[in-house]
Design a protein around this motif. Structure first.
Motif, PDB file in Angstrom:
ATOM      1  N   PHE A   1      -8.641 -10.016   0.932  1.00 34.95           N
ATOM      2  CA  PHE A   1      -7.734  -8.866   0.960  1.00 34.95           C
ATOM      3  C   PHE A   1      -6.279  -9.301   0.888  1.00 34.95           C
ATOM      4  O   PHE A   1      -5.910 -10.419   1.246  1.00 34.95           O
ATOM      5  CB  PHE A   1      -7.932  -8.024   2.237  1.00 34.95           C
ATOM      6  CG  PHE A   1      -7.577  -8.736   3.512  1.00 34.95           C
ATOM      7  CD1 PHE A   1      -6.264  -8.802   3.955  1.00 34.95           C
ATOM      8  CD2 PHE A   1      -8.563  -9.355   4.276  1.00 34.95           C
ATOM      9  CE1 PHE A   1      -5.940  -9.472   5.127  1.00 34.95           C
ATOM     10  CE2 PHE A   1      -8.240 -10.028   5.447  1.00 34.95           C
ATOM     11  CZ  PHE A   1      -6.913 -10.079   5.872  1.00 34.95           C
ATOM     12  N   ALA A   2      -5.469  -8.378   0.398  1.00 34.73           N
ATOM     13  CA  ALA A   2      -4.015  -8.405   0.584  1.00 34.73           C
ATOM     14  C   ALA A   2      -3.638  -6.981   0.936  1.00 34.73           C
ATOM     15  O   ALA A   2      -3.888  -6.053   0.169  1.00 34.73           O
ATOM     16  CB  ALA A   2      -3.296  -8.860  -0.680  1.00 34.73           C
ATOM     17  N   TRP A   3      -3.077  -6.805   2.117  1.00 34.19           N
ATOM     18  CA  TRP A   3      -2.690  -5.469   2.620  1.00 34.19           C
ATOM     19  C   TRP A   3      -1.177  -5.397   2.709  1.00 34.19           C
ATOM     20  O   TRP A   3      -0.522  -6.353   3.125  1.00 34.19           O
ATOM     21  CB  TRP A   3      -3.311  -5.236   3.993  1.00 34.19           C
ATOM     22  CG  TRP A   3      -2.969  -3.909   4.606  1.00 34.19           C
ATOM     23  CD1 TRP A   3      -3.585  -2.714   4.366  1.00 34.19           C
ATOM     24  CD2 TRP A   3      -1.961  -3.639   5.593  1.00 34.19           C
ATOM     25  NE1 TRP A   3      -3.021  -1.716   5.128  1.00 34.19           N
ATOM     26  CE2 TRP A   3      -2.015  -2.259   5.895  1.00 34.19           C
ATOM     27  CE3 TRP A   3      -1.009  -4.427   6.247  1.00 34.19           C
ATOM     28  CZ2 TRP A   3      -1.156  -1.654   6.819  1.00 34.19           C
ATOM     29  CZ3 TRP A   3      -0.151  -3.841   7.162  1.00 34.19           C
ATOM     30  CH2 TRP A   3      -0.243  -2.463   7.445  1.00 34.19           C
ATOM     31  N   PHE A   4      -0.650  -4.261   2.309  1.00 35.26           N
ATOM     32  CA  PHE A   4       0.796  -4.091   2.241  1.00 35.26           C
ATOM     33  C   PHE A   4       1.226  -2.823   2.972  1.00 35.26           C
ATOM     34  O   PHE A   4       0.620  -1.759   2.787  1.00 35.26           O
ATOM     35  CB  PHE A   4       1.263  -3.970   0.781  1.00 35.26           C
ATOM     36  CG  PHE A   4       0.729  -5.043  -0.128  1.00 35.26           C
ATOM     37  CD1 PHE A   4       1.392  -6.249  -0.266  1.00 35.26           C
ATOM     38  CD2 PHE A   4      -0.444  -4.837  -0.844  1.00 35.26           C
ATOM     39  CE1 PHE A   4       0.911  -7.237  -1.109  1.00 35.26           C
ATOM     40  CE2 PHE A   4      -0.949  -5.814  -1.687  1.00 35.26           C
ATOM     41  CZ  PHE A   4      -0.267  -7.022  -1.826  1.00 35.26           C
ATOM     42  N   ASP A   5       2.261  -2.946   3.765  1.00 37.06           N
ATOM     43  CA  ASP A   5       2.996  -1.803   4.291  1.00 37.06           C
ATOM     44  C   ASP A   5       4.395  -1.926   3.704  1.00 37.06           C
ATOM     45  O   ASP A   5       5.219  -2.718   4.184  1.00 37.06           O
ATOM     46  CB  ASP A   5       3.023  -1.835   5.825  1.00 37.06           C
ATOM     47  CG  ASP A   5       3.702  -0.615   6.429  1.00 37.06           C
ATOM     48  OD1 ASP A   5       4.637  -0.080   5.799  1.00 37.06           O
ATOM     49  OD2 ASP A   5       3.317  -0.209   7.535  1.00 37.06           O
ATOM     50  N   LEU A   6       4.650  -1.176   2.626  1.00 32.11           N
ATOM     51  CA  LEU A   6       5.901  -1.349   1.892  1.00 32.11           C
ATOM     52  C   LEU A   6       7.103  -0.914   2.711  1.00 32.11           C
ATOM     53  O   LEU A   6       8.182  -1.506   2.595  1.00 32.11           O
ATOM     54  CB  LEU A   6       5.840  -0.577   0.570  1.00 32.11           C
ATOM     55  CG  LEU A   6       4.714  -0.982  -0.393  1.00 32.11           C
ATOM     56  CD1 LEU A   6       4.825  -0.210  -1.694  1.00 32.11           C
ATOM     57  CD2 LEU A   6       4.715  -2.487  -0.661  1.00 32.11           C
ATOM     58  N   ARG A   7       6.933   0.087   3.555  1.00 33.76           N
ATOM     59  CA  ARG A   7       8.058   0.547   4.384  1.00 33.76           C
ATOM     60  C   ARG A   7       8.462  -0.524   5.390  1.00 33.76           C
ATOM     61  O   ARG A   7       9.646  -0.701   5.682  1.00 33.76           O
ATOM     62  CB  ARG A   7       7.691   1.844   5.119  1.00 33.76           C
ATOM     63  CG  ARG A   7       7.472   3.035   4.214  1.00 33.76           C
ATOM     64  CD  ARG A   7       7.471   4.330   4.978  1.00 33.76           C
ATOM     65  NE  ARG A   7       6.592   4.317   6.142  1.00 33.76           N
ATOM     66  CZ  ARG A   7       6.398   5.360   6.947  1.00 33.76           C
ATOM     67  NH1 ARG A   7       7.031   6.499   6.710  1.00 33.76           N
ATOM     68  NH2 ARG A   7       5.584   5.274   7.982  1.00 33.76           N
ATOM     69  N   ALA A   8       7.484  -1.223   5.923  1.00 36.56           N
ATOM     70  CA  ALA A   8       7.752  -2.244   6.939  1.00 36.56           C
ATOM     71  C   ALA A   8       8.007  -3.628   6.346  1.00 36.56           C
ATOM     72  O   ALA A   8       8.238  -4.581   7.104  1.00 36.56           O
ATOM     73  CB  ALA A   8       6.588  -2.319   7.921  1.00 36.56           C
ATOM     74  N   GLU A   9       7.942  -3.739   5.006  1.00 35.89           N
ATOM     75  CA  GLU A   9       8.091  -5.040   4.336  1.00 35.89           C
ATOM     76  C   GLU A   9       7.094  -6.052   4.909  1.00 35.89           C
ATOM     77  O   GLU A   9       7.432  -7.206   5.194  1.00 35.89           O
ATOM     78  CB  GLU A   9       9.521  -5.560   4.474  1.00 35.89           C
ATOM     79  CG  GLU A   9      10.574  -4.663   3.863  1.00 35.89           C
ATOM     80  CD  GLU A   9      11.970  -5.205   4.085  1.00 35.89           C
ATOM     81  OE1 GLU A   9      12.318  -6.231   3.456  1.00 35.89           O
ATOM     82  OE2 GLU A   9      12.701  -4.616   4.912  1.00 35.89           O
ATOM     83  N   LEU A  10       5.856  -5.601   5.045  1.00 35.64           N
ATOM     84  CA  LEU A  10       4.808  -6.402   5.677  1.00 35.64           C
ATOM     85  C   LEU A  10       3.659  -6.626   4.699  1.00 35.64           C
ATOM     86  O   LEU A  10       3.185  -5.690   4.054  1.00 35.64           O
ATOM     87  CB  LEU A  10       4.300  -5.689   6.928  1.00 35.64           C
ATOM     88  CG  LEU A  10       3.110  -6.311   7.655  1.00 35.64           C
ATOM     89  CD1 LEU A  10       3.447  -7.706   8.181  1.00 35.64           C
ATOM     90  CD2 LEU A  10       2.667  -5.406   8.813  1.00 35.64           C
TER      91      LEU A  10
END
Length: 368
Positions: free
Chosen positions: A327-336
């Motif tokens: 997996f690669a998981w992204f939270d774009l708002r948190a820059e995570l």
């Protein structure tokens, strides 16, 4: 995977160092909810016995805050990416669209001419294929050894096959996906062979073989430091739906194009920012196709767009996912960004999904 199937090598060019935070973040020190036993569980046990994780990297606000290896994997080892390969390679299509080499609304047959003779492909656009909503008959069932998925798998070389079975990715797409079950665009049907079709379309759009394109336009520009392994069928065509092997660090470099709005870690724009931004745009049609296929139980507010799993558009959270725990998981708002390799004992499982979501949730909460 460099010895089990034919392999082509992606060569690095100018490696980009992974930026490191001044202080590291200890994921194993976290306490997680255990969906199996319905009780709290320590981080070490959770990673080893619930996720069966082999490697894990967390990047927050542009810097690596955690990197760890387990189950015998080391920093130098390659790991099969499985279907995260779909998302990684489809960034090439984003470049082609941005350069007006491809049109998402164009008939897919404009790019793979052999499909013009197959009636089921009439009305199927490039966007339908990107969204796995082509309306074609196919069942991706990893448990049914006599099913269509295993016929495809033998065709491209995953398993021993006769010459009559081992027809390769291109011929299988033409001959194996020739019946229509739904109108294009209304029903999400996860179909791995379609990603191979996207790479065939890219070859037509760019006018050159796709492996050098991926190497030059994505792998090298992402700043990879180690050779990448790409398995091919016996005719030399890369199995872009799942047969790329990378080190954890190079997976993180390539995937960071998403969390960094299309820029690599040196600040160069590699993928158009509009493509990344569009993944999380509200999309009632994509959500409707996702719901029609019964997939909203897994991601209630989600949809599938451009070979990415969009988990929650409002929260701007999305993922690349592969069987057995990649997996690669992204939270774009948190820059995570959280990337991981795994060896979960079965291809897919509600327990694996629950454990992945718990991992992402706990890390995100701890880094707020």
């Amino acid at each position: 995977m460099d010895r089990m199937m034919p392999v082509a090598f992606l060569e690095p060019a100018a490696p980009i160092a992974l930026p490191r935070a001044a202080h590291s973040f200890d994921v194993e020190a976290l306490i997680f909810d255990d969906a199996l036993a319905d009780r709290p569980i320590d981080g070490t046990t959770f990673l080893n016995r619930r996720l069966f994780n082999d490697s894990l990297l967390v990047m927050h606000r542009g810097k690596v805050v955690h990197e760890s290896y387990r189950d015998g994997m080391t920093v130098a080892d390659h790991h099969l990416q499985h279907s995260t390969t779909k998302s990684l390679t489809t960034l090439l299509i984003a470049q082609a669209i941005d350069e007006r080499r491809m049109d998402p609304n164009a008939p897919f047959c404009d790019y793979v001419a052999e499909l013009r003779a197959v009636p089921a492909w009439r009305g199927v656009t490039l966007q339908h294929v990107l969204d796995m909503a082509a309306g074609l008959a196919y069942v991706e069932d990893y448990a049914d050894r006599d099913g269509v998925y295993y016929a495809y798998a033998r065709a491209v070389g995953y398993y021993p096959a006769t010459d009559a079975e081992s027809i390769g990715a291109r011929r299988w797409l033409i001959e194996g996906m020739g019946a229509q079950t739904h109108a294009p665009g209304v029903y999400f049907n996860y179909s791995s062979p379609l990603t191979n079709g996207l790479m065939m379309a890219a070859e037509a759009a760019f006018g050159e073989p796709v492996l050098p394109l991926i190497e030059r336009r994505l792998f090298q520009r992402a700043g990879a430091e180690s050779v990448g392994w790409f398995n091919t069928d016996r005719f030399g065509f890369p199995i872009a739906e799942g047969q790329l092997s990378l080190t954890l660090r190079d997976f993180a470099r390539w995937a960071s194009l998403v969390v960094n709005a299309g820029r690599n870690l040196a600040g160069e724009q590699v993928v158009p920012a509009s493509f990344i931004d569009g993944l999380c745009a509200p999309n009632p049609a994509a959500h409707g196709a996702f719901a029609a296929a019964g997939r909203t139980e897994r991601f209630p507010r989600g949809h599938y767009r451009n070979q990415f799993w969009v988990i929650d558009p409002a929260l701007r959270q999305l993922a690349m996912l592969g069987i057995h725990g990649q997996f690669a998981w992204f939270d774009l708002r948190a820059e995570l960004m959280i990337v991981g390799h795994g060896s979960f004992p079965v291809a897919t499982s509600p327990l694996l999904t629950a454990a992945q979501q718990e991992l992402w949730r706990r890390i995100a909460a701890a880094l707020r």
